[in-house]
Design an enzyme around this catalytic site. Structure first.
Site, PDB file in Angstrom:
ATOM      1  CD  GLU A  92      -2.473   1.202   2.754  1.00  0.00           C
ATOM      2  OE1 GLU A  92      -2.648   2.300   3.328  1.00  0.00           O
ATOM      3  OE2 GLU A  92      -2.843   0.118   3.237  1.00  0.00           O
ATOM      4  CG  HIS A  93       3.260   2.606   3.256  1.00  0.00           C
ATOM      5  ND1 HIS A  93       2.320   1.838   3.888  1.00  0.00           N
ATOM      6  CD2 HIS A  93       3.465   3.691   4.049  1.00  0.00           C
ATOM      7  CE1 HIS A  93       1.969   2.421   5.019  1.00  0.00           C
ATOM      8  NE2 HIS A  93       2.646   3.542   5.141  1.00  0.00           N
ATOM      9  CD  GLU A 169       2.009   4.602   8.124  1.00  0.00           C
ATOM     10  OE1 GLU A 169       1.076   3.808   8.322  1.00  0.00           O
ATOM     11  OE2 GLU A 169       2.187   5.195   7.051  1.00  0.00           O
TER      12      GLU A 169
END
Length: 481
Positions: A92-93, A169
């Site tokens: 996703e990143h 994160e």
């Protein structure tokens, strides 16, 4: 609130008519309102087409100036192993760090030049990449989405750069004690199974995942039959199908050695996990039993039961006049700072329970009333009076339909519905299902999932007062005679 749903003012009526709702277009100019039933029947149709490779295209057209388009994929942390847990979140990143055709700067410039918003998310069973943009820019948006998903560059330099971002994160998530508590709840409830995996994955995997791991994940799961191209807003379905054929017809539908990944059965285990830290100011606790899967007919009665329990925050006004019995008790007896009933549903199982935050000296009292209210009163017909039942129906439907406003939540709803049910369930059908739920159905369904079942419990913070597991287990039944 229910009244506001049942009556639509003339101004809102004109706005809906401008958006292209077929029923509202037929209303007379002087008509000031439309009935609730008419608004359900006037909802736009969701059209569905399947390409030859198995990729599905679903759209809802409302003739708006904007639209949301996205690709929903049937994969997530449930499809990961202990070795590659976190690969989906890592991808996703990586999605926005450039493609084989557009480097990162060019990709960002292309999105910004359209005034669009590009985003993504990963859950335990789904992954989504979507873009909100002007309807006229739909062809470019579909092209960019196809590149982001299927042609990500995945350069070693970008992977190393994002590795530090992901680790940062993970550290930030540890500060969100609600997320920590619910992740621990999944870990103990579905221990030894893929549903016990965290979506973000452990920090050890974030440090060791390689480009080959990410490429293998894409090759194993990003297949056309598991993808849905969903849109909502100012889109034409036939035009969207033509764009999908142009951009996604080459997506593979074959697996190496016909090794189609099938999610393994995730058994529920009644158990507990405690992380005691007396230096923390408040205790965060979750207790749940195994719930229903998304396709189960019991899902709506359980959602209605959840709505009866409701939620509470210490900042709420109302006190003893709150509709939820547990909320009234929380306010009157100062039981907790907040609580939230939840029902997390997956393809074949779920978690039905309550999460609460409380002072260390109130844990035992809050747990007693939470179990008494959530796991007993919903089963007692004498507590489910007609007024409570009617109010719950109204509140539940209001919240449900308000969540369907805006092209992005509608698009997300379409994508998830196609993956879960193979179709988009119309609002009128949801309404009929809710209306069909009676107090006796709520009692019977709750009894099926709650009565004498082993709960899963997770607790974080100063939890010395949390009762022993056997005591919490014994509160899941009571003597009837």
């Amino acid at each position: 609130m229910a009244a506001s749903l049942l009556r639509v003012t003339g101004a809102v009526n004109r706005a809906f008519a401008k958006a292209g709702y077929p029923l509202l277009l037929s209303l007379r100019r002087g008509q000031a309102s439309v009935s609730y039933a008419q608004s359900l029947l006037g909802a736009p149709e969701t059209r569905l087409t399947t390409l030859s490779n198995g990729l599905r295209i679903a759209s809802e057209e409302t003739n708006q100036a904007t639209c949301t388009v996205g690709l929903w994929i049937g994969c997530g942390s449930r499809y990961e192993s202990e070795k590659n847990n976190g690969a989906g979140f890592f991808l996703e990143h990586m999605a926005f760090k450039g493609t084989k055709k557009h480097p990162q700067s060019a990709l960002e410039q292309a999105v910004e030049s359209m005034g669009a918003h590009l985003s993504a998310y990963t859950s335990r069973e789904h992954t989504a990449y979507y873009m909100k943009t002007l309807a006229k820019d739909l062809p470019k948006a579909v092209e960019l989405l196809a590149e982001v998903v299927m042609s990500s560059s995945l350069s070693e330099a970008d992977i190393e750069q994002q590795r530090s971002v992901v680790l940062r994160e993970l550290e930030e998530v540890q500060g969100s004690l609600q997320d920590v508590c619910l992740d621990l709840l999944h870990a103990t409830a579905f221990q030894g199974t893929p549903l016990g995996h965290s979506v973000l994955g452990p920090s050890a995997n974030a440090r060791t995942l390689t480009r080959n791991d990410l490429v293998e994940y894409i090759n194993s799961h990003y297949k056309a039959p598991r993808m849905v191209l969903a849109t909502a807003g100012g889109v034409n379905h036939d035009d969207l199908v033509a764009l999908a054929k142009q951009q996604f017809s080459g997506v593979s539908f074959e697996y190496e050695g016909d090794a189609v990944p099938v999610p393994s059965l995730c058994r529920f285990t009644g158990s507990e996990i405690r992380m005691r830290d007396d230096e923390m100011p408040l205790a965060h606790i979750a207790i749940a039993v195994e719930g229903a899967g998304v396709a189960s007919p019991d899902i709506v009665p359980l959602m209605v039961a959840n709505s009866i329990i409701g939620s509470y925050d210490i900042t709420f006004g109302g006190g003893k006049h709150l509709s939820s019995r547990l909320a009234r008790l929380a306010a009157e007896l100062n039981l907790c700072h907040s609580f939230q009933a939840f029902h997390s549903s997956y393809s074949d199982t779920g978690l039905l329970g309550i999460y609460f935050v409380t002072d260390k000296h109130k844990i035992e009292d809050m747990m007693h009333w939470a179990q008494n209210t959530c796991f007993c009163c919903n089963i007692d017909l004498t507590k489910l009076t007609a007024s409570i039942h009617t109010r719950t129906h109204s509140n539940f439907k209001t919240c449900f339909f308000f969540l369907s406003s805006g092209t992005t939540p509608v698009c997300d709803d379409i994508g998830r519905h196609i993956l879960n049910y193979g179709r988009r369930i119309p609002l009128a059908e949801w309404d009929a299902r809710i209306e069909a739920v009676t107090p006796r159905i709520v009692r019977d369904v709750c009894s099926k999932y709650i009565y004498d079942k082993c709960p899963a419990v997770s607790a974080v913070g100063p939890i010395e007062q949390l009762p022993d597991y056997n005591r919490m287990r014994s509160a899941m039944y009571w003597l009837r005679f």
